[in-house]
Structures are given as C-alpha cells and as structure tokens.
Enzyme design. Structure first.
Site, PDB file in Angstrom:
ATOM      1  N   ASP A 216      22.615 -30.565 -68.050  1.00 20.59           N
ATOM      2  CA  ASP A 216      23.124 -31.853 -67.563  1.00 20.59           C
ATOM      3  C   ASP A 216      24.213 -32.378 -68.488  1.00 20.59           C
ATOM      4  OD1 ASP A 216      21.505 -32.528 -69.669  1.00 20.59           O
ATOM      5  OD2 ASP A 216      20.295 -33.985 -68.580  1.00 20.59           O
ATOM      6  N   SER A 217      24.498 -31.635 -69.566  1.00 23.87           N
ATOM      7  CA  SER A 217      25.680 -31.931 -70.391  1.00 23.87           C
ATOM      8  C   SER A 217      26.949 -31.788 -69.555  1.00 23.87           C
ATOM      9  CB  SER A 217      25.732 -31.004 -71.609  1.00 23.87           C
ATOM     10  OG  SER A 217      25.593 -29.652 -71.217  1.00 23.87           O
TER      11      SER A 217
ATOM     12  N   ASP B  16      19.061 -27.670 -65.480  1.00 22.86           N
ATOM     13  CA  ASP B  16      18.451 -28.937 -65.883  1.00 22.86           C
ATOM     14  C   ASP B  16      18.116 -29.793 -64.674  1.00 22.86           C
ATOM     15  OD1 ASP B  16      18.070 -29.182 -68.624  1.00 22.86           O
ATOM     16  OD2 ASP B  16      20.146 -29.785 -69.002  1.00 22.86           O
TER      17      ASP B  16
ATOM     18  N   LYS C 190      14.747 -26.697 -66.189  1.00 20.00           N
ATOM     19  CA  LYS C 190      14.403 -27.257 -67.506  1.00 20.00           C
ATOM     20  C   LYS C 190      14.272 -28.762 -67.341  1.00 20.00           C
ATOM     21  CE  LYS C 190      17.543 -27.580 -71.147  1.00 20.00           C
ATOM     22  NZ  LYS C 190      17.642 -29.036 -71.355  1.00 20.00           N
TER      23      LYS C 190
ATOM     24  N   GLU D 298      13.139 -32.565 -69.666  1.00 25.19           N
ATOM     25  CA  GLU D 298      12.931 -33.149 -70.985  1.00 25.19           C
ATOM     26  C   GLU D 298      11.588 -33.866 -71.073  1.00 25.19           C
ATOM     27  OE1 GLU D 298      16.250 -35.699 -71.944  1.00 25.19           O
ATOM     28  OE2 GLU D 298      17.710 -34.072 -71.741  1.00 25.19           O
TER      29      GLU D 298
ATOM     30  N   GLU E 259      15.752 -29.612 -79.792  1.00 25.89           N
ATOM     31  CA  GLU E 259      17.097 -30.112 -80.115  1.00 25.89           C
ATOM     32  C   GLU E 259      17.055 -31.050 -81.317  1.00 25.89           C
ATOM     33  OE1 GLU E 259      19.355 -31.515 -76.760  1.00 25.89           O
ATOM     34  OE2 GLU E 259      20.959 -32.301 -78.039  1.00 25.89           O
TER      35      GLU E 259
HETATM   36  O1  KIV Z   1      22.375 -30.139 -71.218  1.00 25.08           O
HETATM   37  C1  KIV Z   1      22.484 -29.341 -72.168  1.00 25.08           C
HETATM   38  O2  KIV Z   1      23.560 -28.802 -72.467  1.00 25.08           O
HETATM   39  C2  KIV Z   1      21.287 -29.058 -72.969  1.00 25.08           C
HETATM   40  C3  KIV Z   1      21.462 -28.250 -74.206  1.00 25.08           C
HETATM   41  C4  KIV Z   1      22.092 -29.049 -75.267  1.00 25.08           C
HETATM   42  C5  KIV Z   1      20.189 -27.644 -74.657  1.00 25.08           C
HETATM   43  O3  KIV Z   1      20.225 -29.481 -72.621  1.00 25.08           O
END
Ligand code: KIV
Length: 271
Positions: free
Chosen positions: A51-52, A90, A120, A122, A189
């Site tokens: 989600d980055s 994510d 994934k 959180e 992280e």
């Molecule tokens: O969204 C992302 O890029 C991440 C990584 C930093 C692990 O969750």
C-alpha cells in the site's frame, strides 16, 4: 517465453523451506507491469504490491487514502508481469478493520480479481479474527508487525517501534500468535535488530525485515527507494543500489536540449 520453458513459481512452501535451509529471502515492492518484469527476471523471490503505492505511485503523504480498487488495479498489473515470484498484496486501510466478514470479502476480491497468491495485513491480536477467516477460505496471509504505517495517526511518528519492554513483549506475543493462526510469514518493520532476530529465532515461519537488522530470514525494501528514484527519502536502513533520480533527470535534460536544438530525431530515427 514458451509454455515449455515455464519457470518454477515461488510458493509459500518454498519460503518456509528457505527458512529451514537458512537461505535468505529477497522481497521488493512492485506496482506496475514493466518494473515487475525486470524484478522478476532478476530473480526476486517475493513481490509485494504494497500500500506504499499510495505514497510512491499516487503522491499521498500516508498509506491511508489508497482504496481496494486501486490495489486491485496495481496487483493485476504485477501479476501479469511476474512469472516466478510469489505475489503478495496489501489489504489497504479500511478494507479489513471493521469486521472479519469485510476482511474476508476484501481478501477474496484481491484473489479473484488479480490472480495474486497471498495477502498481507497489519496488526496482531486485534486482527486475529480477520486473519482466521481469511485463512479458512484458503487464502495465504502474511502478517506485518512493528511500525505499521496504516496506524500512523495513532503512533504519531515513523520512528523505531518496540524499543520499550512492554511493546517488545506484545510484538513477540503477536508474532507467535500469527504463526499459530496459520500465517505463512511475517514482516517486521523498523524494530531493534536484537528484538527482530529474537522473534525470527522463536518462530518457524519466515520473518522478513525492513529496518529490522540482519538476524531475520529475509529483507524487503521499497523498490523506488533502493533504486534511488525517490531521492528525498533517506532512512538509516535504506541502502541505495542506484541513483536513478540523477540518471533520469540527466537523460530528460538531454532529450529537451536535443528537441530544442532539432538534434532529435536524426535521419536514422525517421521514416
Ligand atoms: O507497503 C509496503 O511497501 C510495505 C513494506 C514497507 C513492507 O508494507
């Protein structure tokens, strides 16, 4: 590549075997088809549609604004480009926190509409029920503990997490819980290296670190950061393997100059 030359896909089982074999796992983020092909052909084990993308692709300050539809768009492009890597997507903020039914629906949409291999999300204990429901639908789940950027307004900063005893203890308990629930792996992280390696030693599933030191089972970075495209971001944990921002700007300046001087195109570059 023809059907007969297909490469062997990395699976969640491959990663668990890699941990048993003490073979470090490499993971990078990917958001689009063209970059995915390059990363995949270079031999990366896991591609994370993070989600980055909210920051890197869309220019938002946090990961909160990206939607499930946006993630599905990015993930579909990545799946089309990846022949070998395991593709993990994510679950974005707001797509799983309300209740476990919504979490399951979101995970099913990702799997059905993108062809990705895992999701994934959180958190630890607070999202345990959602993780269980997703897993019971046969969808592999990667956990994410430590600095969890979707909770940035709760933490207030992006500094190192779990430096204090109490938070470190909760993180260790959450890592064990994620394993017990059936997660195939967990991202840690920005936590102290000593804590991260303790966690990696205490569970059997692979621990992938970002800013978590060398004592874990694999590493993940944001591709645009490690290639030096995103030149304003310089945390201590980031190793820049290229300085692409400089190279791209130099190339674009040269192109502009060539257009302005009518040096481009030349005779061989026209019909
Ligand atoms: O969204 C992302 O890029 C991440 C990584 C930093 C692990 O969750």
């Amino acid at each position: 590549m023809s059907v007969h030359q297909q490469v062997k896909r990395v699976t969640t089982h491959t990663l668990q075997q890699m941990k048993r074999d003490n073979a470090p796992i490499s993971m990078l983020t990917a958001y689009d088809y063209t970059m995915t092909r390059l990363l995949d052909q270079a031999g990366i084990d896991v591609l994370l549609v993070g989600d980055s993308a909210s920051n890197v692709m869309a220019g938002h300050e946090t990961t909160l604004p990206i939607t499930l539809d946006h993630m599905i768009y990015h993930a579909s492009s990545v799946v089309r480009g990846a022949q070998r890597a395991l593709v993990v997507v994510d679950l974005p903020f707001g797509s799983y926190q309300a209740n476990s039914s919504e979490a399951l629906r979101s995970a099913i949409r990702i799997m059905k509409e993108t062809g990705a291999h895992a999701v994934k999300l959180e958190g630890g204990k607070e999202v345990a029920e959602s993780i269980s429901r997703i897993l019971s639908a046969g969808i592999p789940v990667m956990g994410h503990l430590g600095l969890t950027p979707q909770s940035i307004y709760k933490f207030g900063t992006y500094t190192v997490r779990a430096k204090e005893k109490e938070e470190a203890h909760k993180l260790q308990e959450d890592a064990v819980l994620l394993q017990e629930l059936g997660c195939f792996s967990v991202v840690l992280e920005k936590v102290p290296a000593s804590l991260a390696s303790k966690v990696a030693d205490s569970i059997e599933i692979p621990v992938i670190g970002i800013g978590a030191g060398a004592g874990v089972d694999g590493q993940v970075l944001v591709t645009h950061d490690m290639l030096g495209i995103n030149d304003g971001f310089r945390p201590r944990f980031l190793r820049k393997y290229l300085n692409l921002a400089e190279d791209i700007q130099a190339a674009v300046k040269q192109y502009i100059a060539d257009v302005q001087s009518r040096g481009f195109p030349n005779e061989r570059e026209q019909y």
